[in-house]
Write a protein that holds these residues in place. Structure first.
Motif, PDB file in Angstrom:
ATOM      1  N   TRP A  53       0.815  -1.215   0.000  1.00 55.58           N
ATOM      2  CA  TRP A  53       0.000   0.000   0.000  1.00 55.58           C
ATOM      3  C   TRP A  53       0.849   1.264   0.000  1.00 55.58           C
ATOM      4  CZ3 TRP A  53      -4.616  -1.086  -1.465  1.00 55.58           C
ATOM      5  CH2 TRP A  53      -5.136  -2.352  -1.188  1.00 55.58           C
ATOM      6  N   GLN A  54       2.163   1.072   0.067  1.00 60.26           N
ATOM      7  CA  GLN A  54       3.074   2.212  -0.004  1.00 60.26           C
ATOM      8  C   GLN A  54       3.692   2.364  -1.386  1.00 60.26           C
ATOM      9  OE1 GLN A  54       5.595   0.984   3.241  1.00 60.26           O
ATOM     10  NE2 GLN A  54       4.318   1.960   4.793  1.00 60.26           N
ATOM     11  N   LEU A  55       3.211   1.567  -2.345  1.00 59.66           N
ATOM     12  CA  LEU A  55       3.734   1.620  -3.704  1.00 59.66           C
ATOM     13  C   LEU A  55       3.082   2.712  -4.542  1.00 59.66           C
ATOM     14  CD1 LEU A  55       3.926  -2.200  -4.576  1.00 59.66           C
ATOM     15  CD2 LEU A  55       5.802  -0.684  -3.931  1.00 59.66           C
ATOM     16  N   PHE A  56       1.960   3.258  -4.067  1.00 69.93           N
ATOM     17  CA  PHE A  56       1.260   4.289  -4.839  1.00 69.93           C
ATOM     18  C   PHE A  56       0.476   5.182  -3.888  1.00 69.93           C
ATOM     19  CE2 PHE A  56      -1.612   0.839  -4.129  1.00 69.93           C
ATOM     20  CZ  PHE A  56      -2.879   1.383  -4.073  1.00 69.93           C
ATOM     21  N   ASP A  57       0.086   6.347  -4.355  1.00 64.47           N
ATOM     22  CA  ASP A  57      -0.650   7.302  -3.539  1.00 64.47           C
ATOM     23  C   ASP A  57      -2.134   6.926  -3.498  1.00 64.47           C
ATOM     24  OD1 ASP A  57       1.630   8.847  -3.057  1.00 64.47           O
ATOM     25  OD2 ASP A  57       1.327  10.020  -4.893  1.00 64.47           O
ATOM     26  N   HIS A  58      -2.724   7.030  -2.329  1.00 64.54           N
ATOM     27  CA  HIS A  58      -4.147   6.731  -2.184  1.00 64.54           C
ATOM     28  C   HIS A  58      -4.650   7.335  -0.881  1.00 64.54           C
ATOM     29  CE1 HIS A  58      -3.516   3.730   1.004  1.00 64.54           C
ATOM     30  NE2 HIS A  58      -2.447   3.371   0.326  1.00 64.54           N
ATOM     31  N   ASP A  59      -5.985   7.349  -0.723  1.00 63.83           N
ATOM     32  CA  ASP A  59      -6.588   7.842   0.517  1.00 63.83           C
ATOM     33  C   ASP A  59      -7.412   6.741   1.190  1.00 63.83           C
ATOM     34  OD1 ASP A  59      -8.714   7.633  -1.219  1.00 63.83           O
ATOM     35  OD2 ASP A  59      -9.398   9.710  -1.000  1.00 63.83           O
ATOM     36  N   PHE A  60      -7.085   5.473   0.923  1.00 61.92           N
ATOM     37  CA  PHE A  60      -7.842   4.357   1.471  1.00 61.92           C
ATOM     38  C   PHE A  60      -7.535   4.149   2.955  1.00 61.92           C
ATOM     39  CE2 PHE A  60      -6.986   2.505  -2.992  1.00 61.92           C
ATOM     40  CZ  PHE A  60      -7.997   3.277  -3.532  1.00 61.92           C
ATOM     41  N   GLU A  61      -8.506   3.578   3.649  1.00 66.06           N
ATOM     42  CA  GLU A  61      -8.303   3.110   5.022  1.00 66.06           C
ATOM     43  C   GLU A  61      -8.164   1.592   4.956  1.00 66.06           C
ATOM     44  OE1 GLU A  61      -7.908   4.794   7.814  1.00 66.06           O
ATOM     45  OE2 GLU A  61      -8.165   6.756   6.855  1.00 66.06           O
ATOM     46  N   ILE A  62      -7.022   1.086   5.403  1.00 66.21           N
ATOM     47  CA  ILE A  62      -6.696  -0.325   5.232  1.00 66.21           C
ATOM     48  C   ILE A  62      -6.703  -1.052   6.571  1.00 66.21           C
ATOM     49  CG2 ILE A  62      -5.062  -1.959   4.230  1.00 66.21           C
ATOM     50  CD1 ILE A  62      -5.970   0.164   2.237  1.00 66.21           C
ATOM     51  N   ALA A  63      -7.377  -2.196   6.621  1.00 69.69           N
ATOM     52  CA  ALA A  63      -7.279  -3.101   7.763  1.00 69.69           C
ATOM     53  C   ALA A  63      -6.482  -4.315   7.316  1.00 69.69           C
ATOM     54  CB  ALA A  63      -8.663  -3.521   8.246  1.00 69.69           C
ATOM     55  N   LEU A  64      -5.322  -4.532   7.937  1.00 71.72           N
ATOM     56  CA  LEU A  64      -4.462  -5.663   7.596  1.00 71.72           C
ATOM     57  C   LEU A  64      -4.719  -6.809   8.577  1.00 71.72           C
ATOM     58  CD1 LEU A  64      -0.945  -4.067   6.914  1.00 71.72           C
ATOM     59  CD2 LEU A  64      -2.554  -4.948   5.238  1.00 71.72           C
ATOM     60  N   VAL A  65      -5.143  -7.950   8.064  1.00 68.71           N
ATOM     61  CA  VAL A  65      -5.422  -9.113   8.914  1.00 68.71           C
ATOM     62  C   VAL A  65      -4.338 -10.163   8.732  1.00 68.71           C
ATOM     63  CG1 VAL A  65      -6.982 -11.054   9.312  1.00 68.71           C
ATOM     64  CG2 VAL A  65      -7.915  -8.769   8.946  1.00 68.71           C
ATOM     65  N   ASN A  66      -3.753 -10.580   9.841  1.00 62.99           N
ATOM     66  CA  ASN A  66      -2.800 -11.681   9.829  1.00 62.99           C
ATOM     67  C   ASN A  66      -2.994 -12.519  11.089  1.00 62.99           C
ATOM     68  OD1 ASN A  66      -0.664 -11.732   7.562  1.00 62.99           O
ATOM     69  ND2 ASN A  66      -0.845  -9.546   8.054  1.00 62.99           N
ATOM     70  N   LEU A  67      -2.492 -13.744  11.053  1.00 61.49           N
ATOM     71  CA  LEU A  67      -2.596 -14.630  12.199  1.00 61.49           C
ATOM     72  C   LEU A  67      -1.900 -14.031  13.413  1.00 61.49           C
ATOM     73  CD1 LEU A  67      -1.862 -18.047  10.454  1.00 61.49           C
ATOM     74  CD2 LEU A  67      -4.076 -17.298  11.372  1.00 61.49           C
ATOM     75  N   PRO A  68      -2.354 -14.347  14.628  1.00 59.24           N
ATOM     76  CA  PRO A  68      -1.696 -13.840  15.834  1.00 59.24           C
ATOM     77  C   PRO A  68      -0.201 -14.138  15.820  1.00 59.24           C
ATOM     78  CG  PRO A  68      -3.763 -14.886  16.409  1.00 59.24           C
ATOM     79  CD  PRO A  68      -3.544 -15.159  14.943  1.00 59.24           C
ATOM     80  N   GLY A  69       0.584 -13.123  16.143  1.00 56.88           N
ATOM     81  CA  GLY A  69       2.033 -13.278  16.180  1.00 56.88           C
ATOM     82  C   GLY A  69       2.726 -13.039  14.860  1.00 56.88           C
ATOM     83  N   SER A  70       1.958 -12.753  13.797  1.00 52.83           N
ATOM     84  CA  SER A  70       2.552 -12.582  12.473  1.00 52.83           C
ATOM     85  C   SER A  70       3.211 -11.227  12.289  1.00 52.83           C
ATOM     86  CB  SER A  70       1.483 -12.776  11.390  1.00 52.83           C
ATOM     87  OG  SER A  70       0.972 -14.082  11.403  1.00 52.83           O
ATOM     88  N   PHE A  71       2.719 -10.212  12.982  1.00 54.19           N
ATOM     89  CA  PHE A  71       3.247  -8.867  12.789  1.00 54.19           C
ATOM     90  C   PHE A  71       4.554  -8.705  13.556  1.00 54.19           C
ATOM     91  CE2 PHE A  71      -1.397  -8.048  12.253  1.00 54.19           C
ATOM     92  CZ  PHE A  71      -1.348  -7.632  10.931  1.00 54.19           C
ATOM     93  N   ASN A  72       5.626  -8.366  12.832  1.00 52.88           N
ATOM     94  CA  ASN A  72       6.894  -8.073  13.494  1.00 52.88           C
ATOM     95  C   ASN A  72       6.811  -6.765  14.264  1.00 52.88           C
ATOM     96  OD1 ASN A  72       8.185 -10.372  12.460  1.00 52.88           O
ATOM     97  ND2 ASN A  72       8.658  -9.334  10.534  1.00 52.88           N
ATOM     98  N   SER A  73       5.985  -5.878  13.749  1.00 58.73           N
ATOM     99  CA  SER A  73       5.809  -4.578  14.382  1.00 58.73           C
ATOM    100  C   SER A  73       4.414  -4.060  14.088  1.00 58.73           C
ATOM    101  CB  SER A  73       6.851  -3.574  13.867  1.00 58.73           C
ATOM    102  OG  SER A  73       6.577  -2.266  14.338  1.00 58.73           O
TER     103      SER A  73
END
Length: 217
Positions: A53-73
């Motif tokens: 979502w950082q590859l192009f300009d937009h005004d979207f609101e994004i919800a990123l879903v991943n399994l518990p523990g998947s996000f490094n940060s």
């Protein structure tokens, strides 16, 4: 050989790489043009990361879903909310048609067996007014997960032999490959019967396909 492939792959996905250029093109020239999300769209990204979502300009609101523990940060990222959950069943988190668009990039082949893939597709239909579900083509000459030519078309005994070798040298990665189940275009049509199909080609070869339903106007 696989260690070399892993190094080449990591460079291919680095900044200013050809893969990054392809993904930017896919997002800007394909996803936006075909799905036509509205301004300030609410988008659910199943299994994604902020990167795409950082590859192009937009005004979207994004919800990123991943399994518990998947996000490094989960440090704050503009217009992005991090959600822990199982993309095959989000009924306890989101209500029906909570999002303008459900988006997924190279995830459905990793969620499990055919029943899990069907559950993933059912959640896409339940949650979004429109969707874009991309998966690598099983017809691509160089299979993107293994780097092997036509890996999924090889005889079982050949794949078993390769897997035994990989389990010795790269056990975690070998387990990842064992859990991967690529989908044919026919299978994608079965899971998303109301979808149109976008086929991405590079150098005349079929690289991936995306089942999509445009945002209703």
């Amino acid at each position: 050989m696989q260690l070399l492939i892993r190094k080449i792959s990591s460079r291919a996905y680095s900044s200013k790489s050809i893969v990054q250029a392809w993904r930017r093109q896919r997002m800007a020239a394909s996803f936006l043009d075909l799905v036509k999300p509205p301004k300030q769209a609410l988008i659910l990204d199943l299994g994604g990361t902020p990167y795409i979502w950082q590859l192009f300009d937009h005004d979207f609101e994004i919800a990123l879903v991943n399994l518990p523990g998947s996000f490094n940060s989960t440090n704050p990222v503009k217009n992005i909310t991090f959600v822990e959950g199982d993309a095959t069943d989000l009924s306890r988190i989101f209500k029906d048609k909570s999002f303008d668009v459900v988006f997924s990039n190279s995830v459905i082949e990793h969620v499990g067996n055919e029943q899990k893939q069907a559950a993933f597709a059912a959640e896409v239909h339940r949650l979004g007014k429109a969707y874009w579900i991309q998966t690598p083509s099983d017809r691509c000459p160089i299979e993107c997960h293994t780097g092997m030519p036509y890996y999924w078309k090889l005889p079982n005994w050949v794949r078993d032999r390769l897997m035994r070798s990989w389990e010795e040298k790269l056990p975690a990665w070998a387990e990842f490959i064992k859990q991967t189940r690529v989908l044919s275009r026919q299978r994608m049509h079965q899971l998303f019967p109301d979808a149109e199909m976008y086929v991405e080609r590079q150098f005349l070869f079929e690289k991936s396909y995306s089942a999509y339903r445009p945002f209703p106007r």
